[in-house]
Scaffold this motif. Structure first.
Motif, PDB file in Angstrom:
ATOM      1  N   ALA A 155      82.440  27.679  64.273  1.00 20.24           N
ATOM      2  CA  ALA A 155      82.542  28.979  64.930  1.00 20.24           C
ATOM      3  C   ALA A 155      81.280  29.315  65.729  1.00 20.24           C
ATOM      4  N   ASP A 156      80.262  28.504  65.612  1.00  9.64           N
ATOM      5  CA  ASP A 156      79.001  28.715  66.317  1.00  9.64           C
ATOM      6  C   ASP A 156      79.194  28.366  67.796  1.00  9.64           C
ATOM      7  N   LYS A 157      79.389  29.391  68.615  1.00 11.68           N
ATOM      8  CA  LYS A 157      79.684  29.188  70.043  1.00 11.68           C
ATOM      9  C   LYS A 157      78.528  28.486  70.760  1.00 11.68           C
ATOM     10  N   ALA A 158      77.297  28.748  70.339  1.00 13.82           N
ATOM     11  CA  ALA A 158      76.147  28.106  70.966  1.00 13.82           C
ATOM     12  C   ALA A 158      76.201  26.596  70.748  1.00 13.82           C
ATOM     13  N   LEU A 159      76.613  26.178  69.559  1.00 13.96           N
ATOM     14  CA  LEU A 159      76.739  24.758  69.266  1.00 13.96           C
ATOM     15  C   LEU A 159      77.857  24.131  70.102  1.00 13.96           C
ATOM     16  N   VAL A 160      78.973  24.831  70.229  1.00 14.41           N
ATOM     17  CA  VAL A 160      80.078  24.337  71.060  1.00 14.41           C
ATOM     18  C   VAL A 160      79.614  24.170  72.503  1.00 14.41           C
ATOM     19  N   ASP A 161      78.855  25.125  73.027  1.00 14.27           N
ATOM     20  CA  ASP A 161      78.373  25.044  74.410  1.00 14.27           C
ATOM     21  C   ASP A 161      77.433  23.853  74.607  1.00 14.27           C
ATOM     22  N   LYS A 162      76.576  23.616  73.626  1.00 13.59           N
ATOM     23  CA  LYS A 162      75.637  22.502  73.707  1.00 13.59           C
ATOM     24  C   LYS A 162      76.383  21.164  73.676  1.00 13.59           C
ATOM     25  N   ILE A 163      77.358  21.057  72.794  1.00 19.38           N
ATOM     26  CA  ILE A 163      78.152  19.830  72.709  1.00 19.38           C
ATOM     27  C   ILE A 163      78.987  19.651  73.977  1.00 19.38           C
ATOM     28  N   SER A 164      79.529  20.745  74.513  1.00 19.42           N
ATOM     29  CA  SER A 164      80.306  20.668  75.759  1.00 19.42           C
ATOM     30  C   SER A 164      79.450  20.138  76.900  1.00 19.42           C
ATOM     31  N   ALA A 165      78.213  20.602  76.990  1.00 19.18           N
ATOM     32  CA  ALA A 165      77.302  20.121  78.039  1.00 19.18           C
ATOM     33  C   ALA A 165      77.036  18.632  77.863  1.00 19.18           C
ATOM     34  N   THR A 166      76.909  18.187  76.620  1.00 19.78           N
ATOM     35  CA  THR A 166      76.660  16.772  76.348  1.00 19.78           C
ATOM     36  C   THR A 166      77.872  15.932  76.754  1.00 19.78           C
ATOM     37  N   LEU A 167      79.066  16.411  76.433  1.00 22.85           N
ATOM     38  CA  LEU A 167      80.288  15.697  76.832  1.00 22.85           C
ATOM     39  C   LEU A 167      80.438  15.670  78.352  1.00 22.85           C
ATOM     40  N   LEU A 168      80.106  16.768  79.004  1.00 25.56           N
ATOM     41  CA  LEU A 168      80.129  16.820  80.466  1.00 25.56           C
ATOM     42  C   LEU A 168      79.200  15.749  81.033  1.00 25.56           C
ATOM     43  N   LEU A 169      78.014  15.654  80.483  1.00 23.65           N
ATOM     44  CA  LEU A 169      77.030  14.680  80.953  1.00 23.65           C
ATOM     45  C   LEU A 169      77.498  13.250  80.685  1.00 23.65           C
ATOM     46  N   GLN A 170      78.059  13.005  79.513  1.00 23.15           N
ATOM     47  CA  GLN A 170      78.559  11.663  79.198  1.00 23.15           C
ATOM     48  C   GLN A 170      79.654  11.225  80.161  1.00 23.15           C
ATOM     49  N   THR A 171      80.596  12.125  80.436  1.00 26.46           N
ATOM     50  CA  THR A 171      81.689  11.750  81.343  1.00 26.46           C
ATOM     51  C   THR A 171      81.172  11.577  82.772  1.00 26.46           C
ATOM     52  N   TYR A 172      80.208  12.396  83.166  1.00 29.45           N
ATOM     53  CA  TYR A 172      79.606  12.249  84.496  1.00 29.45           C
ATOM     54  C   TYR A 172      78.921  10.884  84.613  1.00 29.45           C
ATOM     55  N   MET A 173      78.138  10.532  83.590  1.00 25.13           N
ATOM     56  CA  MET A 173      77.443   9.241  83.601  1.00 25.13           C
ATOM     57  C   MET A 173      78.429   8.078  83.653  1.00 25.13           C
TER      58      MET A 173
END
Length: 137
Positions: free
Chosen positions: A115-133
């Motif tokens: 439920a920690d939205k900050a953690l979800v946002d951080k993980i989402s950014a990481t997934l965005l970066l992984q798919t971009y790479m």
């Protein structure tokens, strides 16, 4: 070679991820309140060499800009203007929040942590970066 920084820009929080110096691994970096993002970026970019900033592009299922675009577009324009020496790329961020939530479940995180939205946002950014790479290969 400089790092790649990824930004998952939201109305309240901004998830941030970054590569290592060799651009091999995407790492979650931080979640910042939207009002603090400019100070955060200025401080980070003074310390680290970043060649490219990837900003999530919110799209709907028909591949049209989603409602969130009205918040992201002004941010991207200011980003380009504020840091003209850094390349800014846009990348489709559909499903990153869902994938982040699924990754949290697979990782065994309890309901309170999920439920920690900050953690979800951080993980989402990481997934965005992984798919971009991955798209660069």
């Amino acid at each position: 070679m400089g790092r790649i920084l990824a930004i998952d820009y939201g109305q309240k929080r901004v998830g941030i991820a970054v590569t290592d110096e060799l651009r091999l691994i995407a790492n979650s970096l931080d979640t910042v309140h939207v009002k603090d993002i400019w100070d955060y970026l200025k401080n980070y970019l003074e310390k680290e060499k970043v060649d490219c900033i990837v900003v999530g592009e919110p799209r709907d299922m028909q591949n049209n800009p989603s409602d969130s675009s009205r918040f992201v577009e002004p941010f991207v324009k200011k980003l380009v203007k504020t840091f003209p020496e850094i390349k800014v790329d846009r990348y489709d961020e559909r499903f990153t929040s869902k994938l982040a939530f699924d990754a949290m479940i697979e990782g065994g995180l309890n309901k309170k942590r999920r439920a920690d939205k900050a953690l979800v946002d951080k993980i989402s950014a990481t997934l965005l970066l992984q798919t971009y790479m991955s798209s660069l290969k």
